[in-house]
Scaffold this motif. Structure first.
Motif, short mmCIF file in Angstrom:
data_model
loop_
_atom_site.label_atom_id
_atom_site.label_comp_id
_atom_site.label_asym_id
_atom_site.label_seq_id
_atom_site.Cartn_x
_atom_site.Cartn_y
_atom_site.Cartn_z
N VAL A 52 0.66 -1.13 0.10
CA VAL A 52 0.10 0.10 0.25
C VAL A 52 0.85 1.11 0.00
CG1 VAL A 52 -1.89 1.13 1.17
CG2 VAL A 52 -1.72 -1.35 1.42
N PRO A 53 0.92 2.12 -1.07
CA PRO A 53 1.63 3.32 -1.19
C PRO A 53 1.09 4.17 0.11
CG PRO A 53 0.68 2.86 -3.35
CD PRO A 53 -0.06 1.70 -2.28
N GLU A 54 2.04 5.05 0.73
CA GLU A 54 1.59 5.95 1.53
C GLU A 54 0.46 6.71 1.35
OE1 GLU A 54 3.82 8.99 4.77
OE2 GLU A 54 4.85 8.11 3.48
N THR A 55 0.21 7.39 0.42
CA THR A 55 -0.65 8.22 -0.16
C THR A 55 -2.01 7.33 -0.25
OG1 THR A 55 -0.39 7.54 -2.54
CG2 THR A 55 0.55 9.47 -1.71
N LEU A 56 -2.27 6.26 -0.04
CA LEU A 56 -3.39 5.43 0.17
C LEU A 56 -3.53 4.73 1.16
CD1 LEU A 56 -3.37 3.42 -3.55
CD2 LEU A 56 -4.59 5.60 -2.91
N GLN A 57 -2.83 5.06 2.29
CA GLN A 57 -3.01 4.75 3.58
C GLN A 57 -4.02 5.38 4.37
OE1 GLN A 57 0.41 3.79 5.50
NE2 GLN A 57 1.61 2.82 3.59
N TYR A 66 -8.61 4.53 -10.85
CA TYR A 66 -7.60 3.54 -11.76
C TYR A 66 -6.29 3.66 -11.31
CZ TYR A 66 -11.30 1.73 -15.20
OH TYR A 66 -12.28 1.23 -15.70
N GLY A 67 -5.76 4.74 -11.34
CA GLY A 67 -4.45 4.89 -11.25
C GLY A 67 -3.83 4.51 -9.65
N GLU A 68 -4.90 4.75 -8.58
CA GLU A 68 -4.69 4.52 -7.43
C GLU A 68 -4.69 3.01 -7.23
OE1 GLU A 68 -6.53 8.06 -5.01
OE2 GLU A 68 -7.54 6.35 -5.29
N LEU A 73 -1.35 -2.76 -7.59
CA LEU A 73 -1.00 -3.71 -8.38
C LEU A 73 0.58 -3.47 -8.76
CD1 LEU A 73 -4.02 -3.98 -10.45
CD2 LEU A 73 -3.58 -5.41 -8.59
N ASP A 74 1.05 -2.40 -8.97
CA ASP A 74 2.45 -2.29 -9.13
C ASP A 74 3.48 -2.88 -8.19
OD1 ASP A 74 1.91 -0.97 -11.40
OD2 ASP A 74 2.36 1.07 -10.77
N TYR A 95 -5.14 2.81 -18.81
CA TYR A 95 -5.71 3.27 -17.56
C TYR A 95 -4.75 3.22 -16.46
CZ TYR A 95 -5.93 -1.86 -17.02
OH TYR A 95 -5.46 -3.14 -17.00
N HIS A 96 -3.49 3.00 -16.81
CA HIS A 96 -2.39 2.89 -15.36
C HIS A 96 -2.51 4.24 -14.50
CE1 HIS A 96 1.28 2.58 -13.28
NE2 HIS A 96 0.97 1.28 -13.36
N ASP A 97 -2.34 5.48 -15.24
CA ASP A 97 -2.59 6.68 -14.36
C ASP A 97 -3.84 7.57 -14.54
OD1 ASP A 97 0.23 6.28 -13.88
OD2 ASP A 97 0.77 6.74 -15.99
N ALA A 98 -4.81 6.88 -14.89
CA ALA A 98 -5.82 7.64 -14.90
C ALA A 98 -6.73 7.96 -13.72
CB ALA A 98 -7.19 6.65 -16.01
N ASN A 99 -7.62 9.01 -13.82
CA ASN A 99 -7.90 9.42 -12.30
C ASN A 99 -9.63 9.01 -12.43
OD1 ASN A 99 -5.81 10.58 -11.16
ND2 ASN A 99 -6.20 12.57 -12.70
N ASP A 100 -10.00 8.21 -13.49
CA ASP A 100 -11.29 7.78 -13.49
C ASP A 100 -11.81 6.92 -12.08
OD1 ASP A 100 -10.14 8.52 -15.96
OD2 ASP A 100 -12.37 7.95 -16.86
N LEU A 101 -12.72 7.20 -11.50
CA LEU A 101 -13.09 6.35 -10.57
C LEU A 101 -13.83 4.73 -11.03
CD1 LEU A 101 -15.27 9.03 -8.36
CD2 LEU A 101 -12.98 8.12 -8.00
N MET A 102 -13.56 3.93 -10.13
CA MET A 102 -13.85 2.42 -10.54
C MET A 102 -14.80 2.02 -9.74
SD MET A 102 -9.90 0.84 -10.46
CE MET A 102 -10.33 -0.60 -11.59
N SER A 103 -15.71 1.23 -10.59
CA SER A 103 -16.63 0.34 -10.09
C SER A 103 -15.90 -0.84 -9.36
CB SER A 103 -17.93 -0.05 -10.91
OG SER A 103 -17.39 -0.88 -11.94
N ARG A 104 -16.78 -2.03 -8.75
CA ARG A 104 -16.13 -3.29 -8.44
C ARG A 104 -16.18 -4.11 -9.68
NH1 ARG A 104 -16.28 -4.93 -3.01
NH2 ARG A 104 -17.32 -7.04 -3.51
N MET A 105 -16.99 -3.91 -10.71
CA MET A 105 -16.84 -4.70 -11.90
C MET A 105 -15.39 -4.31 -12.40
SD MET A 105 -18.38 -7.23 -13.35
CE MET A 105 -17.04 -8.04 -14.32
#
Length: 281
Positions: A52-57, A66-68, A73-74, A95-105
């Protein structure tokens, strides 16, 4: 003069009181953040692993981008086998650096893409929970799922894995598209804690149409990473023994085994490693 002094003193006390009251919410927020980070034991374990990156803690109930998610995954790829990073970056380039929000699917599909390019899609495909067979007719398994994901244009292409295609009972997976296989992939359960990669509710619903949160994403990545520990075959003669020499020497005094007198063995039985099944011990 005395009255003026008392007025000044009272004013100073009021100012200090106001400052203290203003500082309290910030301190409380910090404490709540720490509690949020540790109330789920799996989150703490994932952080300890280095996933977990520090920014996501923080803010684990927030919807992940997507980016987060790709940042999580990285780290999994680096910890599992960094030689796959080039393939993963190629697969996730759109999509690796995209800021789009994700659904569970969407989260399920991206997690499956990662598994495929690292070979982890072959691990545990016989150990899944067929939730769509358990869910009642009154519950829509795909409620609010649109399958309209511009960043994931290949979800309706047919998935193929040679190992699975040649398996005795699961070759049919290679007749379905990526979206269907991603759904089945997150129904597989971790070899470590026995939980499915994606949590489901009491009605066996995975809520694919809901927001994909940081907490759910972190737990999924952590469970897949733990399963990856069993992805490599290691020849027995290359292992370093952790059994002391004194213990090994005891073998000389062990009773002789015969058909009339068998020892009471206790342990875990592994599946046939020459078959298409996988097991963990």
């Amino acid at each position: 003069m005395k009255r003026k002094f008392l007025c000044c003193l009272l004013a100073a006390l009021l100012i200090l009181s106001a400052v203290s009251c203003g500082a309290a919410p910030a301190e409380t927020a910090e404490e709540l953040t720490k509690e949020t980070a540790t109330e789920n034991a799996e989150i703490g374990t994932a952080i300890a692993y280095g996933l977990v990156p520090e920014t996501l803690q923080v803010s684990y109930s927030s919807q992940i981008t997507y980016g987060e998610f790709c940042a999580l995954l990285d780290n999994l790829v680096v910890l599992y086998d960094a030689t796959y990073m080039k393939d993963w970056l190629a697969v996730s380039s759109a999509y690796h650096d995209a800021n789009d929000l994700m659904s569970r699917m969407e989260g399920a599909i991206v997690l499956f893409y990662l598994a495929e390019c690292t070979g982890l899609d072959e691990i545990g495909y016989t150990y899944n929970i067929p939730l769509e067979d358990l869910i009642s007719d009154e519950v829509n398994f795909y409620a609010n799922v649109t399958f309209d994901y511009p960043l994931l244009p290949d979800i309706h292409e047919i998935y193929y894995n040679e190992t699975i295609a040649e398996s005795e009972n699961y070759s049919w997976l290679c007749e379905n598209d990526y979206a269907d296989n991603a759904k089945r992939f997150v129904e597989r359960y971790s070899y470590v804690n026995g939980l499915a990669y994606f949590d489901y509710d009491e009605n066996y619903d995975l809520h694919f149409g809901d927001a994909f949160t940081r907490e759910a994403a972190t737990c999924a990545v952590k469970r897949l990473y733990e399963t990856s520990w069993y992805a490599h075959y290691v020849p027995a003669d290359t292992l370093t023994s952790t059994i002391s020499g004194d213990t090994i020497a005891l073998a000389e005094s062990m009773p002789t085994v015969s058909t009339s007198k068998l020892p009471n063995w206790k342990g875990y039985t592994l599946p046939d490693l020459d078959s298409n099944d996988y097991g963990a011990g």
